[in-house]
Structure formats: C-alpha cells, structure tokens
Enzyme design. Structure first.
Site, short mmCIF file in Angstrom:
data_model
loop_
_atom_site.label_atom_id
_atom_site.label_comp_id
_atom_site.label_asym_id
_atom_site.label_seq_id
_atom_site.Cartn_x
_atom_site.Cartn_y
_atom_site.Cartn_z
N GLU A 191 0.53 -1.45 -0.03
CA GLU A 191 0.35 0.11 -0.02
C GLU A 191 0.89 1.25 -0.39
OE1 GLU A 191 -3.00 -0.02 3.35
OE2 GLU A 191 -3.77 -1.47 2.15
N GLU A 360 -5.95 -8.43 0.09
CA GLU A 360 -6.37 -8.29 1.77
C GLU A 360 -7.45 -7.29 1.56
OE1 GLU A 360 -4.30 -4.75 3.94
OE2 GLU A 360 -2.30 -5.74 3.78
C1 GBH Z 1 -4.82 -2.46 5.90
O1 GBH Z 1 -4.31 -0.56 5.29
C2 GBH Z 1 -2.80 -2.87 5.99
O2 GBH Z 1 -2.12 -3.45 4.96
C3 GBH Z 1 -2.74 -3.68 7.31
O3 GBH Z 1 -1.89 -3.55 7.61
C4 GBH Z 1 -3.94 -3.41 8.09
O4 GBH Z 1 -4.24 -4.05 9.75
C5 GBH Z 1 -5.99 -3.58 7.49
O5 GBH Z 1 -5.44 -2.70 6.93
C6 GBH Z 1 -6.20 -3.24 8.40
O6 GBH Z 1 -6.61 -1.71 8.60
O7 GBH Z 1 -12.76 -2.36 9.29
O8 GBH Z 1 -13.64 -2.19 8.03
O9 GBH Z 1 -14.17 -0.58 8.84
C7 GBH Z 1 -4.67 -0.47 6.41
C8 GBH Z 1 -5.89 1.13 5.94
C9 GBH Z 1 -7.76 1.42 7.28
C10 GBH Z 1 -8.16 -0.12 5.86
C11 GBH Z 1 -9.42 1.13 8.02
C12 GBH Z 1 -9.06 -1.01 6.45
C13 GBH Z 1 -10.57 -0.10 8.05
C14 GBH Z 1 -11.92 -0.75 7.06
N1 GBH Z 1 -6.92 0.62 6.72
N2 GBH Z 1 -9.95 0.21 6.83
S1 GBH Z 1 -13.16 -1.47 8.53
#
Ligand code: GBH
Length: 445
Positions: A191, A360
C-alpha cells in the site's frame, strides 16, 4: 435583465448535468437480502489464504513504528502476538483453517538493524518459517515492506529522499536469494498509498508529517523503489512472480447532486488510485516520468476494504466516523461495508491486464457480529466476478488473528482468531469456522 438570463441558464445547465450524472453514474448497490450468499463456486486452482504483517504480530521490534509509538505516546506494539516466538503454533492455525497460502512480511529492521549490518540469525528464522509452511503444503507469499523499516533508514529521511532508495534495494537483493528457491510469490511493498498519505499527509503513521505535497513525493518514490526492486529481483530469478499490494479505496460523492463533491471524488480517485495505476501502465505519475515503473508487475495485489463518501470537507483523520448511506452496515472502524466496491476496484485494475491477487480484505469486529456476513458477501462478489471473466487468482483474508492495528493499536480486532494478549491464547471465531468450511467445500467441490 441580462444577468438573470445568465443565472437561470447556469442553473438549468447545472440541473441537467447533475441529472445526467444521476442517470449514468448511479452508485452501485446490490439488494443483499435477495442474494443467496451460499451460491458460490471457485475454480480448483483458486488460492485460499490469510495475511499478516511483521510489525503487527511479531513483537519485540525496534523500528520506525516503535519509535513513533513512543514519541507520540501511542499504544505500544510491545510483544504484539509474540509471533516471533510462537510462529510454529501459529502455523498450525493455518493448517486448521485449511488455507493453501499465507501472506506475511519480513521485518527489514530485524534483517539490517544497522546500516550494512546483516543479522543472519533473523534470516534463518524466516527461512525456517518458509520451510515450515512448505512442509504443511502452504505456499508462502512474502511482502518485503509492510509499513515498517529500520530506525536508521527513517532517520535518513526514509522514502522521502530518493537517494535512500538504494538502501531498500540493498535489503531486498540481500535477502531475496535466501528464499527465492522456495518462494515464488512476492509483494515488494504494501500500500504505497496508505503508507504515504497516512505518514506524510494525515500524520497518523510515522513520521507523522502533515503535507499533501510530501505525501505525493513519498508515494512516487515508493513506486520508483518498487520498480527498481522488481527489475533486480526478476533478474536474479526470472520465474518469480512479483507485484505489490495496492489499496483500492473507492471515493464516491457524498451528495450526488453536488458538483463540488464530484470534483473532490475525481481528485481523490486520481491521487489515491489513478496515479499508481498510471505509473504501472504508462510509467507516468503526477505528470512526471517514472519509466522503470512501467510494466514492473507480474500481478497486481488488491487490498480492498471500503468506499469513502467524499465532500470538500472530508475529515483529515480516521478518528472521526466517516459518512455512510442509510442502508449500509457500518463497521467498528466506522467504515461502510461495501462489497459492491470489489467489482469497481477490479474493473479499474483490469486496465493493467494483469492477474489480480486479493492480498487483503477483512473487517475490524471484536465481537464477530459482522465478519461472517462480511466474508460471505465479499466471497460471493469474487465468485461472481470470476464467472464474469475477471482474472482473480486468490483471496487472502486480513487477518489470521487479532494484531497491532497501527494508529488504532489493539482496539481494532481483524482476526479470524481472537487473541487474548495476556495469555497469548488464540481462539477461532465463528467467522474462522465459516472460512474453514467454505475452503473445505470449495476445495472438494
Ligand atoms: C491495511 O491498510 C494494512 O495493509 C494492514 O496492515 C491493516 O492492518 C489493515 O489494512 C486493516 O486496517 O474495518 O472494514 O472498517 C490500512 C488501511 C484502514 C484499511 C482501516 C481498513 C478499516 C476497514 N486500513 N480500514 S473496516
């Protein structure tokens, strides 16, 4: 007299334009009630996986993140899941789930704790992990940079300075030959969009800067680094399969009759998604040439989570709940659950004419109330897209187990396994069982 005519015509033109936008570009939503989520079929070769990242699970790290956690007085990652010591047990969870592949990352700060000083012991541990996976019939997918890197690299300015990219390249070419005989699938970076915007514009990741121009510069440098590393590694091992994980967030106008909201949407879609796709497709990014980036991927990894409803007043932090549509289910993180977006994200990525690996997808949900349904909706969507001819080869659920969720610390739980951090016990959640039985029936079907 005349100005009223002008005003009225402008108003009419505006109404016509927004009306046409409504008709031709409706926001895509499905009626989930009428869909049978069990009606899925996947090709035999489809890869079922789960994903993690080093800093989020290993514990005992010392890198740009631990430095940031202390400096900003954030929750410390500390021992995390103590995976560095418990990895053998954690690999058993993979077998229990029945996955055919596991995506994890290598912690650069362990491999090269000081500039030019290589820690062979740490390399051996990763090597043992890879052997253990292969012995279990689980194919490793290795990420070389997942948000964390050594403090010495950060102190030189990290990816902000183009002359530092050589250090990342050195690290990658150093460790790649240790594993390339056993590992085919590689993600160079995770990312570039989230990494640069969160670290340099939103200030929520290290180094905590707040400047959109800096963020754009870092994003560009990370893509250049990716391109250079790709070519080096392909030279070392032409049969390896190398790409990167791209977070596709879809931006939609919060109010579809408001042209300002549309303009914001176009701008954000370009900055976040379009620029990176264009760098890979055309070797151009933000109006500049990044020629080695063109064609530097054998696949495109897709990290898909959500769509964001935008207006010019979008909050500049993720601590505030984002807007959502009335009928949408909202996650613990405050994001709408929007599996429909997978169709839009993959359509966008299809421009690259590369296989798509879903590196992911998951949801923060400590009580596991949403996750089973979330998982089933997204898998239903993928099954449908594959039938329609979209070249999706794999699905890696984020995440195997609860872990250190960056700026949110341990408050957000993404695991198919619950982790009790006091006792380091892992317990499978219902969603884990759901995934397990889907994999089982799809593999035998
Ligand atoms: C990813 O991006 C990362 O690559 C990873 O390390 C991280 O743990 C994962 O996402 C989860 O966050 O729960 O459906 O409301 C980081 C950006 C921000 C993406 C928060 C997912 C929440 C989605 N993230 N977001 S949800």
């Amino acid at each position: 007299m005349e100005w009223t005519v002008v005003l009225i015509s402008l108003l009419i033109a505006y109404l016509i334009i927004t009306f046409l936008f409504h008709i031709f570009f409706p926001e895509h939503h499905l009626d989930w009630q009428s869909i049978n989520l069990d009606d899925i079929t996947f090709p035999n070769e489809f890869t079922w996986g789960v994903a993690t990242a080093s800093h989020q699970i290993e514990g005992g790290n010392s890198n740009n993140w631990t430095q940031f956690e202390e400096r900003e007085n954030k929750e410390r990652s500390g021992l995390a899941c103590n995976h560095w010591n418990l990895w053998q047990k954690d690999h058993e969870l993979l077998t229990e789930l029945g996955v055919s592949s596991y995506r994890f990352s290598i912690e650069w700060s362990r491999i090269e704790p000081n500039e030019g000083e290589w820690n062979e012991e740490a390399i051996l541990v990763y090597s043992d992990m890879i052997d253990s996976l292969i012995a279990k019939g689980i194919e490793p997918m290795v990420t070389l940079h997942h948000f964390s890197h050594p403090i010495w690299f950060e102190e030189k300015g990290g990816f902000y300075n183009q002359e530092n990219l050589i250090h990342f390249k050195n690290y990658c070419t150093k460790i790649f030959p240790y594993f390339s005989d056993r590992v085919t699938k590689w993600c160079t970076v995770n990312e570039p969009d989230v990494f640069s915007i969160m670290g340099y514009h939103m200030g929520m990741f290290p180094p905590g800067k707040r400047s959109p121009l800096k963020a754009i510069r870092v994003m560009k440098n990370v893509m250049i680094a990716h391109g250079e590393v790709y070519h080096e590694l392909k030279q070392l091992s032409p049969n390896s399969y190398i790409g990167l994980a791209k977070n596709v967030t879809i931006f939609d106008p919060y109010r579809r009759w408001n042209l300002l909201h549309w303009l914001t949407t176009f701008a954000l879609n370009y900055i976040w998604n379009g620029a990176i796709i264009s760098s890979l497709k055309r070797g151009r990014m933000y109006g500049k040439s990044v020629k080695h980036v063109k064609g530097s991927a054998d696949f495109i990894g897709l990290n898909y989570y959500t769509h964001v409803l935008t207006s010019p007043f979008l909050p500049q932090t993720t601590e505030i709940d984002l807007p959502s549509r009335k009928h949408e289910i909202v996650t613990e993180f405050g994001y709408p659950m929007y599996a429909e977006g997978l169709q839009r994200a993959t359509k966008w990525l299809s421009k690259l004419k590369l296989p798509i690996e879903i590196t992911e997808n998951g949801v923060s949900d400590g009580e596991d109330k949403l996750r089973p349904n979330h998982l089933k909706r997204h898998l239903w969507m993928i099954s449908k897209l594959i039938k329609e001819g979209v070249d999706i080869r794999s699905y890696y659920h984020w995440s195997l187990m609860d872990n250190f969720e960056w700026a949110e610390g341990y408050s957000m739980r993404f695991g198919l396994y619950h982790v009790d951090y006091e006792t380091q016990t892992r317990t499978i959640r219902d969603s884990g069982k759901t995934y397990q039985s889907i994999i089982k029936s799809q593999k035998s079907g």
